[in-house]
Design an enzyme around this catalytic site. Sequence first.
Site, PDB file in Angstrom:
ATOM      1  CE  LYS A   1      -4.373  -1.830   1.186  1.00  0.00           C
ATOM      2  NZ  LYS A   1      -5.355  -2.199   2.187  1.00  0.00           N
TER       3      LYS A   1
ATOM      4  NE  ARG B   1      -7.495  -8.341   0.212  1.00  0.00           N
ATOM      5  CZ  ARG B   1      -6.996  -7.631  -0.800  1.00  0.00           C
ATOM      6  NH1 ARG B   1      -5.938  -6.872  -0.608  1.00  0.00           N
ATOM      7  NH2 ARG B   1      -7.554  -7.677  -1.988  1.00  0.00           N
TER       8      ARG B   1
END
Length: 281
Positions: free
Chosen positions: A204, A248
């Site tokens: 991210k 995840r």
Amino acid sequence: MGVVNVTPDSFSDGGRYDDPERAVAHGRALLADGADILDVGGESTRPGATRPLLAEELDRVVPVIEALAADGATVSVDTMRAEVAARAVEAGASIVNDVSGGLADPAILDVVASTGARYVAMHWRAHSDTMQQFTTYQPDVVTAVREELAQRVAAIRAAGVRDEQVVLDPGLGFAKQAHHNWELLRHLDEVAQGFPLLVGASRKTFLGRLLEDDQGDPRPVGEREAAGIALTTLLAAGLGGTGIWCLRVHDVRAHRDALAVAAQWSGYTADRAAGGKEAGD
Ligand code: PMM
């Protein structure tokens, strides 16, 4: 949890697995790398993304879920739509991963209640095209996210979903500035409020920002893996004060390796505390 994005435009792996055959092959490779769960998604949630039509999303995810569930994989569907969740569970998914926590399409909670699927409710404020306009948190991000998730839990319970089905997620990168993500990571136990927790940090932007270059440009998405692995190791060692139910990630093998190191380390330290032999001698 290994990510199988069947999308042309995801920020992390956009377009690489956007036809069902390639997505299924990718899912099988993630299983071979040690994934416990495959998260199949047909809508990109990267900042600024526009939504696919319902029919497009169904066409993307249903055949992939059918094939991977037929292999015996535990499959999660990454969707905000009730109709997609229902069809995914019919196709063999046992987990509904809803990044909107039931806000985008409240009928998804009825699907979860009637099917008994596991339900991941993520902290979310708005769709990806506008979410970065909603990054103000009062009195602070941890308190606000905890309270907004508690409101989702109330709605989830009211729809008839049992607490054992529910997993919470702080929603790293969704209506968050980089420092918000770090603060949430430091206080995961408060976010979890007793529920199992899923954390999605892999690749991210806040990791890219941490590693920005001298010009202030973030590290490109394909070069953030080492930072993500470092974070996984810290989380496995208890950063944030809570045991995490699920991470995840995109590169399952690398994160598995980090978990092996953390497990070996905690076995070692537990053995030393007990005055025993060192683990792995
Ligand atoms: N992040 C993305 C997509 N789905 N689901 C959950 N539960 N938590 C997340 O943090 C999350 C998610 C965006 O990442 P991607 O484009 O790599 O899939």
